[in-house]
Design an enzyme around this catalytic site. Structure first.
Site, PDB file in Angstrom:
ATOM      1  N   HIS A  36      -7.077  -6.059  -0.504  1.00  0.00           N
ATOM      2  CA  HIS A  36      -5.905  -5.192  -0.375  1.00  0.00           C
ATOM      3  C   HIS A  36      -4.708  -5.868   0.289  1.00  0.00           C
ATOM      4  O   HIS A  36      -3.571  -5.475   0.056  1.00  0.00           O
ATOM      5  CB  HIS A  36      -6.308  -3.947   0.428  1.00  0.00           C
ATOM      6  CG  HIS A  36      -5.309  -2.841   0.426  1.00  0.00           C
ATOM      7  ND1 HIS A  36      -4.716  -2.363  -0.724  1.00  0.00           N
ATOM      8  CD2 HIS A  36      -4.783  -2.101   1.448  1.00  0.00           C
ATOM      9  CE1 HIS A  36      -3.884  -1.379  -0.416  1.00  0.00           C
ATOM     10  NE2 HIS A  36      -3.899  -1.214   0.891  1.00  0.00           N
ATOM     11  N   ASP A  89      -9.310  -5.263  -4.541  1.00  0.00           N
ATOM     12  CA  ASP A  89      -8.392  -4.305  -3.919  1.00  0.00           C
ATOM     13  C   ASP A  89      -8.765  -2.871  -4.284  1.00  0.00           C
ATOM     14  O   ASP A  89      -8.879  -2.531  -5.456  1.00  0.00           O
ATOM     15  CB  ASP A  89      -6.972  -4.623  -4.413  1.00  0.00           C
ATOM     16  CG  ASP A  89      -5.882  -3.863  -3.681  1.00  0.00           C
ATOM     17  OD1 ASP A  89      -6.195  -2.906  -2.958  1.00  0.00           O
ATOM     18  OD2 ASP A  89      -4.716  -4.247  -3.841  1.00  0.00           O
ATOM     19  N   SER A 100       0.833  -1.193   0.000  1.00  0.00           N
ATOM     20  CA  SER A 100       0.000   0.000   0.000  1.00  0.00           C
ATOM     21  C   SER A 100       0.883   1.263   0.000  1.00  0.00           C
ATOM     22  O   SER A 100       1.683   1.449  -0.920  1.00  0.00           O
ATOM     23  CB  SER A 100      -0.955  -0.037   1.196  1.00  0.00           C
ATOM     24  OG  SER A 100      -1.974   0.909   1.062  1.00  0.00           O
TER      25      SER A 100
END
Length: 300
Positions: free
Chosen positions: A280, A253, A114
């Site tokens: 995610h 995601d 991320s």
């Protein structure tokens, strides 16, 4: 935490007037001479807890794994009273470089999850001589694209939940429907493991306990980014990355699909993978499939 995931070494490294806490799973020098994998957590401000299972890569493939809590969260120095303008992308880039130097890592691989992948991209485009390979897990190519994908995720929400998100964004009205919408988003587009793993819960507790970094870097909205990262993009700079790259995201995601599309278009040495049924957090949703892809990429 199981004995398999106990780090061999933990410590603190001075960084400016702060300290960076780190953990090493395995030994930096191994019989196979596999370069260490340095893991960059997301958030910003999430801490490393939710990524601890990546320490298993040491047992699976003798890959030394280095994790750390970025300043502002976890066991590192917190930044509640940091001077205005301190919390920037450059701060975290400088911290990463300081960590690499302090541990004497002349050759290394990076895995960024991320925001950690965004930070890893910023590091990679500067073409550091020691960086061998780069893995981006759940990383968008720009915040604008990530916002667009996030909004599309809300299209499947019941109208009262979707309206509650926009009401909070507009007027700060905190309702039960808003709480339910946030929980639904996390379970559908964040981590799809049920019940949620303890390390994921620990990470969210960590972010709630000190929201300084996430608030400054991202803002508080579930609709748009209002912080330092609001205009962030790596699009157009991707050809500057000279190492091999694995880009991985989940089917659901909120940083995947269109948000990862530019990684396919730019002319650089990248492999892009979509993990079906995952969101995610690939290392939790599709743990062993993701681990296998990581090991194959790092050892080929």
């Amino acid at each position: 935490m199981s004995s398999l995931l106990q780090p061999v070494t933990t410590g603190r490294i001075p960084f400016r007037t702060y300290e960076t806490w780190y953990a090493i799973y395995g030994h930096l020098i191994t019989p196979s001479k596999q370069p260490p994998l340095v893991v960059l957590h997301g958030g910003p401000g999430a801490g490393h807890d939710y990524l601890q299972s990546l320490g298993e890569l040491n047992a699976i493939a003798e890959i030394p794994v280095v994790m750390y809590d970025q300043v502002g969260c976890g066991r590192s120095t917190h930044l509640r009273h940091a001077p205005l303008g301190t919390i920037t992308i450059k701060l975290f880039l400088d911290e990463l470089n300081n960590l690499l130097d302090a541990l004497g890592l002349k050759e290394y691989d990076l895995l960024g999850q991320s925001w950690g992948g965004m930070l890893a991209c910023e590091h990679a485009v500067r073409q550091p001589p020691g960086l061998r390979r780069l893995i981006l897990e759940g990383t968008p190519a720009s915040m604008r694209l990530a916002e667009q994908v996030r909004l599309s995720c809300y299209n499947d929400f019941p109208t009262p939940l979707r309206d509650a998100l926009f009401l909070f964004d507009k007027d700060g009205v905190h309702t039960p429907e808003y709480q339910e919408a946030r929980l639904r988003f996390r379970k559908t587009n964040g981590c799809r493991v049920d019940p949620l793993p303890a390390e994921m819960l620990a990470t969210w507790d960590n972010m709630r306990s000190d929201s300084t970094v996430p608030t400054i870097m991202m803002g508080t909205s579930y609709i748009r980014t209002a912080g330092v990262l609001r205009d962030w993009s790596i699009i157009g700079r991707l050809p500057l990355i000279k190492c091999k790259v694995l880009v991985a995201h989940g089917q659901y995601d909120w940083c995947g699909v269109e948000a990862a599309e530019p990684f396919k278009r730019e002319t650089w040495d990248a492999k892009v993978m979509t993990f079906e049924g995952a969101a995610h957090f690939l290392h939790l949703d599709q743990k062993y499939a993701f681990f296998q892809s990581v090991v194959e990429f790092l050892t080929e």
